[in-house]
Design a protein around this motif. Sequence first.
Motif, PDB file in Angstrom:
ATOM      1  N   ASN A 111       3.348   3.740   3.546  1.00 16.84           N
ATOM      2  CA  ASN A 111       3.408   4.980   4.329  1.00 16.84           C
ATOM      3  C   ASN A 111       2.521   4.924   5.566  1.00 16.84           C
ATOM      4  OD1 ASN A 111       5.264   6.243   2.636  1.00 16.84           O
ATOM      5  ND2 ASN A 111       3.670   7.133   1.330  1.00 16.84           N
ATOM      6  N   LEU A 112       1.479   4.075   5.527  1.00 17.79           N
ATOM      7  CA  LEU A 112       0.609   3.913   6.692  1.00 17.79           C
ATOM      8  C   LEU A 112       1.220   2.987   7.733  1.00 17.79           C
ATOM      9  CD1 LEU A 112      -2.917   3.439   5.056  1.00 17.79           C
ATOM     10  CD2 LEU A 112      -2.066   5.482   6.227  1.00 17.79           C
ATOM     11  N   SER A 113       2.254   2.255   7.359  1.00 18.96           N
ATOM     12  CA  SER A 113       2.819   1.224   8.216  1.00 18.96           C
ATOM     13  C   SER A 113       4.143   1.686   8.816  1.00 18.96           C
ATOM     14  CB  SER A 113       3.048  -0.065   7.415  1.00 18.96           C
ATOM     15  OG  SER A 113       1.876  -0.449   6.724  1.00 18.96           O
ATOM     16  N   GLU A 114       4.465   1.142   9.978  1.00 20.96           N
ATOM     17  CA  GLU A 114       5.734   1.432  10.635  1.00 20.96           C
ATOM     18  C   GLU A 114       6.711   0.291  10.348  1.00 20.96           C
ATOM     19  OE1 GLU A 114       7.079   3.852  12.495  1.00 20.96           O
ATOM     20  OE2 GLU A 114       5.354   5.166  12.156  1.00 20.96           O
ATOM     21  N   SER A 115       7.562   0.505   9.331  1.00 19.17           N
ATOM     22  CA  SER A 115       8.619  -0.463   9.011  1.00 19.17           C
ATOM     23  C   SER A 115       8.110  -1.901   8.981  1.00 19.17           C
ATOM     24  CB  SER A 115       9.772  -0.347  10.021  1.00 19.17           C
ATOM     25  OG  SER A 115      10.270   0.953  10.056  1.00 19.17           O
TER      26      SER A 115
END
Length: 226
Positions: free
Chosen positions: A94-98
């Motif tokens: 959830n902290l990361s973009e794809s």
Amino acid sequence: MAELIIPGPQGRIEARYTEPPFEGAPIALILHPHPKAGGTMQDPISIMLYQMFEKHGFGVLRYNSRGVGRSQGQYDQGIGELEDAAYVLDYIENLSESPRYVWCAGYSFGAWITLQLLMRRPEIDGFLAISPPANHYDLSFLAPCPASGLIVSGDSDAVSSPEDVERALTKVRVQKGEEIERTTVKGANHFYQDRREDLIGTCEEYLLRRLAAAEEKLRIEAEESD
């Protein structure tokens, strides 16, 4: 590297986190050894794995499982620890973009949890399992193993001996197209005393080989679609 407190299933989870260096960067989760044997996210091998992934452009998170350090809760025979791992993986995702790739690495007890997590999380692309305690835990739940990865042990390891690991893997099946590689670190015991650089070098070689193969596959697919 940032200090994090994650609201987990049994209360707060203490963690350390390095953000992905760019959008779409790969991510990795690091799992520490047995809490009842002094295992924490400050274990030297856990830190070295963290730094290895960080060096190669991953967003990385390591954490203390329930009841360890400032993490709340109590040791739960691996059941709650697997719940923590799945929860923290959700958190880092959830902290990361794809993220382009998702990896998981664990040492000793953490390797056992890593292998169980694979069976529940199909988004995991690769794993490093360092000295899974094959003389204590059955690995036949890897049926079939859904991702490729590396299992490493020391040739002088009394807890995760090469013979025990090989015996455990005879019961393991692997999904089509995936492969579990096995290797040993010469002269290493369970704690890799005086052999930690050799261990990380082995892990790094495997990681870079896998990343290069994945990038080449993407390149070929892009050319074929043009």
